[in-house]
Design a protein around this motif. Sequence first.
Motif, PDB file in Angstrom:
ATOM      1  N   LEU A  50     104.502 -96.102 -15.424  1.00  0.00           N
ATOM      2  CA  LEU A  50     103.831 -96.986 -16.375  1.00  0.00           C
ATOM      3  C   LEU A  50     104.574 -98.310 -16.505  1.00  0.00           C
ATOM      4  O   LEU A  50     103.957 -99.391 -16.491  1.00  0.00           O
ATOM      5  CB  LEU A  50     103.710 -96.293 -17.735  1.00  0.00           C
ATOM      6  CG  LEU A  50     102.950 -97.053 -18.812  1.00  0.00           C
ATOM      7  CD1 LEU A  50     101.511 -97.288 -18.388  1.00  0.00           C
ATOM      8  CD2 LEU A  50     102.997 -96.294 -20.124  1.00  0.00           C
ATOM      9  N   LYS A  51     105.886 -98.251 -16.608  1.00  0.00           N
ATOM     10  CA  LYS A  51     106.683 -99.489 -16.706  1.00  0.00           C
ATOM     11  C   LYS A  51     106.526-100.336 -15.451  1.00  0.00           C
ATOM     12  O   LYS A  51     106.398-101.559 -15.522  1.00  0.00           O
ATOM     13  CB  LYS A  51     108.149 -99.147 -16.940  1.00  0.00           C
ATOM     14  CG  LYS A  51     108.439 -98.619 -18.316  1.00  0.00           C
ATOM     15  CD  LYS A  51     109.901 -98.245 -18.466  1.00  0.00           C
ATOM     16  CE  LYS A  51     110.162 -97.586 -19.814  1.00  0.00           C
ATOM     17  NZ  LYS A  51     111.550 -97.112 -19.930  1.00  0.00           N
ATOM     18  N   ARG A  53     103.998-100.401 -13.353  1.00  0.00           N
ATOM     19  CA  ARG A  53     102.639-100.965 -13.278  1.00  0.00           C
ATOM     20  C   ARG A  53     102.479-102.128 -14.265  1.00  0.00           C
ATOM     21  O   ARG A  53     101.825-103.124 -13.955  1.00  0.00           O
ATOM     22  CB  ARG A  53     101.605 -99.881 -13.543  1.00  0.00           C
ATOM     23  CG  ARG A  53     101.717 -98.731 -12.565  1.00  0.00           C
ATOM     24  CD  ARG A  53     100.555 -98.592 -11.651  1.00  0.00           C
ATOM     25  NE  ARG A  53     100.839 -97.657 -10.565  1.00  0.00           N
ATOM     26  CZ  ARG A  53     100.318 -96.454 -10.449  1.00  0.00           C
ATOM     27  NH1 ARG A  53      99.464 -96.030 -11.343  1.00  0.00           N
ATOM     28  NH2 ARG A  53     100.611 -95.701  -9.414  1.00  0.00           N
ATOM     29  N   ASP A  54     103.103-102.005 -15.440  1.00  0.00           N
ATOM     30  CA  ASP A  54     103.058-103.119 -16.398  1.00  0.00           C
ATOM     31  C   ASP A  54     103.733-104.350 -15.815  1.00  0.00           C
ATOM     32  O   ASP A  54     103.237-105.475 -15.952  1.00  0.00           O
ATOM     33  CB  ASP A  54     103.742-102.719 -17.717  1.00  0.00           C
ATOM     34  CG  ASP A  54     102.895-101.757 -18.544  1.00  0.00           C
ATOM     35  OD1 ASP A  54     101.680-101.626 -18.249  1.00  0.00           O
ATOM     36  OD2 ASP A  54     103.452-101.130 -19.465  1.00  0.00           O
ATOM     37  N   THR A  55     104.865-104.123 -15.167  1.00  0.00           N
ATOM     38  CA  THR A  55     105.591-105.226 -14.534  1.00  0.00           C
ATOM     39  C   THR A  55     104.746-105.850 -13.428  1.00  0.00           C
ATOM     40  O   THR A  55     104.667-107.087 -13.302  1.00  0.00           O
ATOM     41  CB  THR A  55     106.927-104.720 -13.944  1.00  0.00           C
ATOM     42  OG1 THR A  55     107.670-104.090 -14.979  1.00  0.00           O
ATOM     43  CG2 THR A  55     107.733-105.850 -13.359  1.00  0.00           C
ATOM     44  N   GLU A  58     102.035-108.036 -14.951  1.00  0.00           N
ATOM     45  CA  GLU A  58     102.575-109.297 -15.472  1.00  0.00           C
ATOM     46  C   GLU A  58     102.805-110.285 -14.331  1.00  0.00           C
ATOM     47  O   GLU A  58     102.545-111.484 -14.475  1.00  0.00           O
ATOM     48  CB  GLU A  58     103.879-109.051 -16.238  1.00  0.00           C
ATOM     49  CG  GLU A  58     103.693-108.359 -17.572  1.00  0.00           C
ATOM     50  CD  GLU A  58     102.806-109.141 -18.515  1.00  0.00           C
ATOM     51  OE1 GLU A  58     102.886-110.388 -18.562  1.00  0.00           O
ATOM     52  OE2 GLU A  58     101.988-108.494 -19.214  1.00  0.00           O
TER      53      GLU A  58
END
Length: 196
Positions: A50-51, A53-55, A58
């Motif tokens: 999840l982290k 994919r968020d990165t 962005e």
Amino acid sequence: MKKDEFVKLGLDEETAQKCADASAEELKGFIPKSRFDEVNTEKQRLETTLKERDTQLEILKSSNDDVAALKQQIETLQQENRLKEQEHAKEIRQMQRVEVDNELLSAAKAKNKKALSGLLDEIDDAVELEEYRKQRQQQIDALKKSEETNFLFQEENKKISLKGASLGESGVDPTGQPVDVSKMTYDQLCEYYSQQ
């Protein structure tokens, strides 16, 4: 623990059954350690994914490049994510296989699990877990039967019965007269004790 394990510890049948029932009742709310480890590893992997994919999102948002470059970047990220999924599935499969090996070696009463696991043959990664369990059990049974490796397993407890005088009993011959074993020869002693 199971009833037969309690019986081996010296409990009578009725008490062993009560203890086994109490043990089963106590363990109803618990999950096996292997399942806990599997779920915990999956949770950690999902948090990390999840982290990542968020990165990635962005980075895509802040990118002012053309559409073709963005599509290429998305495809690259998707490919990386697929590879990570495959690696994770392989890790989980390996954890499950190690747990199966430990379970089967414990059930076979292995004296040294590490030494025995080195003697086991590799099994193809494509094999499902139940088939893996069957193949591994066959390998362990073969090692247990082999004269070269059977010493790596504990033998079943065999009851030894001894014939002869019992402790605390006086030596009395069949006629009711006390027996003086100090005057007997070795052969006479063996004969006397084998008849007791």
